[in-house]
Design an enzyme around this catalytic site. Structure first.
Site, PDB file in Angstrom:
ATOM      1  N   ALA A   9      61.626 -51.278 -34.353  1.00  0.00           N
ATOM      2  CA  ALA A   9      61.784 -49.858 -34.675  1.00  0.00           C
ATOM      3  C   ALA A   9      61.222 -49.495 -36.036  1.00  0.00           C
ATOM      4  O   ALA A   9      60.784 -48.363 -36.256  1.00  0.00           O
ATOM      5  CB  ALA A   9      63.264 -49.473 -34.602  1.00  0.00           C
TER       6      ALA A   9
ATOM      7  N   PHE B 176      67.616 -47.913 -35.293  1.00  0.00           N
ATOM      8  CA  PHE B 176      68.925 -47.982 -34.645  1.00  0.00           C
ATOM      9  C   PHE B 176      70.026 -48.471 -35.584  1.00  0.00           C
ATOM     10  O   PHE B 176      71.139 -47.980 -35.535  1.00  0.00           O
ATOM     11  CB  PHE B 176      68.850 -48.915 -33.426  1.00  0.00           C
ATOM     12  CG  PHE B 176      68.043 -48.342 -32.296  1.00  0.00           C
ATOM     13  CD1 PHE B 176      68.646 -47.622 -31.281  1.00  0.00           C
ATOM     14  CD2 PHE B 176      66.673 -48.505 -32.247  1.00  0.00           C
ATOM     15  CE1 PHE B 176      67.911 -47.079 -30.243  1.00  0.00           C
ATOM     16  CE2 PHE B 176      65.921 -47.973 -31.211  1.00  0.00           C
ATOM     17  CZ  PHE B 176      66.544 -47.249 -30.216  1.00  0.00           C
ATOM     18  N   ARG B 177      69.728 -49.429 -36.446  1.00  0.00           N
ATOM     19  CA  ARG B 177      70.791 -50.165 -37.115  1.00  0.00           C
ATOM     20  C   ARG B 177      70.958 -49.861 -38.593  1.00  0.00           C
ATOM     21  O   ARG B 177      71.858 -50.404 -39.223  1.00  0.00           O
ATOM     22  CB  ARG B 177      70.564 -51.672 -36.918  1.00  0.00           C
ATOM     23  CG  ARG B 177      70.603 -52.061 -35.448  1.00  0.00           C
ATOM     24  CD  ARG B 177      70.286 -53.528 -35.236  1.00  0.00           C
ATOM     25  NE  ARG B 177      70.257 -53.843 -33.809  1.00  0.00           N
ATOM     26  CZ  ARG B 177      71.312 -54.109 -33.073  1.00  0.00           C
ATOM     27  NH1 ARG B 177      72.504 -54.125 -33.627  1.00  0.00           N
ATOM     28  NH2 ARG B 177      71.211 -54.367 -31.784  1.00  0.00           N
TER      29      ARG B 177
ATOM     30  N   GLN C 290      59.455 -53.987 -29.137  1.00  0.00           N
ATOM     31  CA  GLN C 290      60.777 -53.570 -28.667  1.00  0.00           C
ATOM     32  C   GLN C 290      60.861 -52.051 -28.580  1.00  0.00           C
ATOM     33  O   GLN C 290      61.880 -51.517 -28.152  1.00  0.00           O
ATOM     34  CB  GLN C 290      61.845 -54.093 -29.633  1.00  0.00           C
ATOM     35  CG  GLN C 290      61.863 -55.604 -29.748  1.00  0.00           C
ATOM     36  CD  GLN C 290      62.722 -56.081 -30.898  1.00  0.00           C
ATOM     37  OE1 GLN C 290      63.937 -56.248 -30.756  1.00  0.00           O
ATOM     38  NE2 GLN C 290      62.105 -56.293 -32.047  1.00  0.00           N
TER      39      GLN C 290
ATOM     40  N   ASP D 212      58.364 -46.016 -27.390  1.00  0.00           N
ATOM     41  CA  ASP D 212      57.693 -44.744 -27.673  1.00  0.00           C
ATOM     42  C   ASP D 212      56.223 -44.693 -27.282  1.00  0.00           C
ATOM     43  O   ASP D 212      55.615 -43.629 -27.306  1.00  0.00           O
ATOM     44  CB  ASP D 212      57.828 -44.387 -29.157  1.00  0.00           C
ATOM     45  CG  ASP D 212      57.453 -45.552 -30.079  1.00  0.00           C
ATOM     46  OD1 ASP D 212      56.374 -46.144 -29.885  1.00  0.00           O
ATOM     47  OD2 ASP D 212      58.246 -45.869 -30.990  1.00  0.00           O
TER      48      ASP D 212
ATOM     49  N   HIS E 154      61.248 -53.820 -24.044  1.00  0.00           N
ATOM     50  CA  HIS E 154      62.460 -53.041 -23.776  1.00  0.00           C
ATOM     51  C   HIS E 154      62.180 -51.790 -22.950  1.00  0.00           C
ATOM     52  O   HIS E 154      63.007 -50.888 -22.882  1.00  0.00           O
ATOM     53  CB  HIS E 154      63.158 -52.676 -25.087  1.00  0.00           C
ATOM     54  CG  HIS E 154      63.787 -53.853 -25.762  1.00  0.00           C
ATOM     55  ND1 HIS E 154      64.261 -53.809 -27.053  1.00  0.00           N
ATOM     56  CD2 HIS E 154      64.027 -55.124 -25.312  1.00  0.00           C
ATOM     57  CE1 HIS E 154      64.760 -55.002 -27.377  1.00  0.00           C
ATOM     58  NE2 HIS E 154      64.616 -55.811 -26.338  1.00  0.00           N
TER      59      HIS E 154
ATOM     60  N   CYS F 283      65.591 -44.190  -9.774  1.00  0.00           N
ATOM     61  CA  CYS F 283      66.917 -43.990  -9.184  1.00  0.00           C
ATOM     62  C   CYS F 283      67.584 -45.351  -9.002  1.00  0.00           C
ATOM     63  O   CYS F 283      66.996 -46.274  -8.436  1.00  0.00           O
ATOM     64  CB  CYS F 283      66.802 -43.278  -7.840  1.00  0.00           C
ATOM     65  SG  CYS F 283      68.379 -43.184  -6.933  1.00  0.00           S
TER      66      CYS F 283
ATOM     67  N   CYS G   7      69.140 -37.824  -7.853  1.00  0.00           N
ATOM     68  CA  CYS G   7      68.104 -38.059  -6.850  1.00  0.00           C
ATOM     69  C   CYS G   7      68.527 -37.418  -5.524  1.00  0.00           C
ATOM     70  O   CYS G   7      69.702 -37.119  -5.303  1.00  0.00           O
ATOM     71  CB  CYS G   7      67.902 -39.567  -6.695  1.00  0.00           C
ATOM     72  SG  CYS G   7      66.693 -40.053  -5.442  1.00  0.00           S
TER      73      CYS G   7
ATOM     74  N   CYS H 248      68.959 -38.808  -2.891  1.00  0.00           N
ATOM     75  CA  CYS H 248      69.910 -39.695  -2.226  1.00  0.00           C
ATOM     76  C   CYS H 248      71.280 -39.642  -2.875  1.00  0.00           C
ATOM     77  O   CYS H 248      72.232 -40.268  -2.395  1.00  0.00           O
ATOM     78  CB  CYS H 248      69.389 -41.134  -2.226  1.00  0.00           C
ATOM     79  SG  CYS H 248      69.536 -41.971  -3.831  1.00  0.00           S
TER      80      CYS H 248
END
Length: 253
Positions: free
Chosen positions: A25, A36-37, A102, A105, A120, A128, A152, A154
């Site tokens: 990231a 994130f961290r 990871q 984007d 990732h 779905c 979806c 379904c």
């Protein structure tokens, strides 16, 4: 001091023929995408396992969608930064054989990199969970932004094609990543603190096969002591400088 560090980085890159980059990231933060961290990151004050696991998604998809909604505009508006472009230039020069990222984007590809393994996943599509129907990610992201996500046909839930914490990485993709690392002679770890398995284990495979290890990251990693060189700096400044110095050394030999 910094010049001496860059001199050593120049030597590592200049002597390498099969370079692999492992990115996280921190490479996209200069493009406006939060990490994130960090204290101000996306997990600040949030338990990620309460939101970003398949089990939590199935039990409360709206909570996941609401969390993702705040990330949509930064991802869609982001542009590749000098770190992305430096790695693309290294690949175009025939020195970089793969980028293992990871990040979800797609900025490496937009910068011109071709051989990118998105470990990732990504948000270009969604699937779905019941019938396996796949739709363009843009359609789901629009609905998430409007806070009106339709199921979806379904009746199943659409999940962006990202890997959640309790999901395994696609076996074939992980095999390709390990093969790239096992055959490189220099691994550049950049923009990641190496805290998420199994990606955090990949550098050990490189070291086991006697590859050199160059870490460019603001925060420490568990492998700093085993790296040939550690550069604690902004990747958008350090990585382009290191790549340019590596090219300069090659051109003068």
């Amino acid at each position: 001091m910094l010049n001496a560090v860059y001199d050593r980085a120049r030597e590592l890159i200049g002597n390498a023929q099969r370079i692999v980059a492992l990115t996280g990231a921190g490479v996209s933060c200069p493009s406006g995408i939060p990490d994130f961290r960090s204290p101000d990151g996306l997990w600040a004050g949030i338990d990620p396992f309460a939101i970003a696991t398949l089990q939590s998604f199935r039990s409360n998809p709206q909570r996941f969608y609401a969390w993702l909604a705040d990330l949509i505009d930064p991802i869609l508006n982001a542009q590749p930064n000098p770190a992305h472009r430096a790695l693309a230039e290294l690949e175009q020069a025939g020195r970089l054989t793969a980028i293992l990222t990871q990040n979800i984007d797609g900025l490496h590809q937009r910068a011109g990199s071709r051989r990118v393994f998105e470990l990732h996943g990504h948000v270009r599509s969604a699937t779905c969970l019941e019938c396996g129907r796949q739709i363009p990610g843009a359609a789901l992201l629009r609905e998430i932004r409007r806070r009106r996500v339709r199921p979806c046909s379904c009746g199943g839930l659409f999940k962006p094609d990202v890997v959640l914490f309790d999901e395994a990485l696609p076996h074939g993709l992980l095999w390709l990543a390990r093969e790239a690392v096992a055959t490189c002679d220099l691994l550049i770890v950049t923009g990641t603190a190496l805290e998420v398995a199994p990606v955090c284990d990949l550098p050990m495979l490189a070291l086991h096969n006697n590859a050199r290890l160059l870490i460019i990251n603001l925060s420490p990693t568990y492998l700093d002591a085993q790296a040939d060189l550690v550069v604690h700096a902004d990747v958008a400044e350090a990585l382009p400088a290191v790549v340019q110095l590596g090219f300069a050394r090659t051109c003068h030999e």
